[in-house]
Design a protein around this motif. Sequence first.
Motif, PDB file in Angstrom:
ATOM      1  N   LYS A 161       6.511 -14.875   1.030  1.00  0.00           N
ATOM      2  CA  LYS A 161       7.782 -14.089  -0.297  1.00  0.00           C
ATOM      3  C   LYS A 161       8.744 -12.850   0.387  1.00  0.00           C
ATOM      4  N   GLU A 208       4.791  -3.726  -3.110  1.00  0.00           N
ATOM      5  CA  GLU A 208       3.997  -2.241  -4.703  1.00  0.00           C
ATOM      6  C   GLU A 208       3.702  -3.528  -5.516  1.00  0.00           C
ATOM      7  N   GLN A 209       4.334  -4.627  -6.218  1.00  0.00           N
ATOM      8  CA  GLN A 209       4.582  -5.224  -7.383  1.00  0.00           C
ATOM      9  C   GLN A 209       3.827  -6.501  -7.554  1.00  0.00           C
ATOM     10  N   GLU A 210       3.181  -6.492  -5.740  1.00  0.00           N
ATOM     11  CA  GLU A 210       2.586  -8.136  -5.379  1.00  0.00           C
ATOM     12  C   GLU A 210       0.899  -7.731  -5.509  1.00  0.00           C
ATOM     13  N   ARG A 211       0.961  -6.293  -4.808  1.00  0.00           N
ATOM     14  CA  ARG A 211      -0.338  -5.651  -4.262  1.00  0.00           C
ATOM     15  C   ARG A 211      -1.319  -4.287  -5.153  1.00  0.00           C
ATOM     16  N   GLY A 212      -0.313  -3.798  -5.540  1.00  0.00           N
ATOM     17  CA  GLY A 212      -0.080  -2.431  -6.188  1.00  0.00           C
ATOM     18  C   GLY A 212      -0.377  -1.388  -5.224  1.00  0.00           C
ATOM     19  N   ASP A 241       9.228  -3.144  -2.374  1.00  0.00           N
ATOM     20  CA  ASP A 241       8.756  -3.275  -4.123  1.00  0.00           C
ATOM     21  C   ASP A 241       8.530  -4.090  -3.863  1.00  0.00           C
ATOM     22  N   LEU A 242       8.673  -5.478  -3.779  1.00  0.00           N
ATOM     23  CA  LEU A 242       7.823  -6.622  -3.528  1.00  0.00           C
ATOM     24  C   LEU A 242       6.481  -6.576  -3.387  1.00  0.00           C
ATOM     25  N   ARG A 279       1.968   1.192  -2.518  1.00  0.00           N
ATOM     26  CA  ARG A 279       3.099   1.523  -2.223  1.00  0.00           C
ATOM     27  C   ARG A 279       3.542   2.119  -0.874  1.00  0.00           C
TER      28      ARG A 279
END
Length: 293
Positions: free
Chosen positions: A76, A142-146, A139-140, A148
């Motif tokens: 991704k 963090e969004q996918e895996r939670g 950011d991606l 940061r």
Amino acid sequence: MQVVKVFNNNVVLGVDDRGVERVLLGRGLGFQMSPGTEVDPARIERVFVPSGATSAERIAAFVDEIPMADIELTEKVVAMARERLGPHVTEHVLVPLADHLSFALRRAAGGTTEIEYPLRWEVQYLYPGEVAVARAALDLVEQERGVRLPDIEAVPIALHLVNAQFGASDLGQMVQMTALLHQILAVIREEYGTEIDEDSVEVARFVTHLRYLFLRERQGKKLSETPAELHAALRNARPREYTSAGRVGELLHDEFGWTITIDEVLYLALHVSRLVDVASPTPVTGPGREVEP
């Protein structure tokens, strides 16, 4: 697709009808397989194409160690980078970038959140496009895996994206190139006593030209010859800048052993002239002088 070599139960080296080798990944794909047998396409989950920079064995070793979820996440990131930066971000960057992201995620899970990378500041202003995409990649993640990841991770991610343009075998050459780009700009600052606006269009164009010079040298290509009159005209009009361009060529020769042609020197001189024309004098301190804050 035929099997050439079985690395393990999940990873095999195959070859297609055109003779192109590919590393194939699939659950149980290598079980009871042997060289020469046909691979069932329905069982192939991922395909990786070896390059001159990354051998099939190295890809297989990486793929065997990287969790599938990390590979999917990196796919991704690569797709986003290709959309924003261009088609030079190919699948060849997938494995080394997945290896890095997977390791970064393991570090974060183990409680290690801070790590230092060399040339942090240089990377941020020499490759702003790649850094912007690298921050979007964080950011991606963090969004996918939670999770940061630290902002500093944008530095190696950006270098992987820069490396995609050059196809080097590792980031070592990119670090070397980045350090030299920074040194070249420092030479210009010192020689002309100027402050160079790192966010200026002129700096961006100069760095882009240098990056393509690196790419041409790696590919063994040269600029087309320019008329001798153009060289003479620029040398007469901007002798100092022409000399500075020659110094840059000497730095490249000393660092990489490249022979920089007079045509390359000409274009370097043009870029140096633009930098000098828009640069501001460096404030001077001393008795009776005040420096603007």
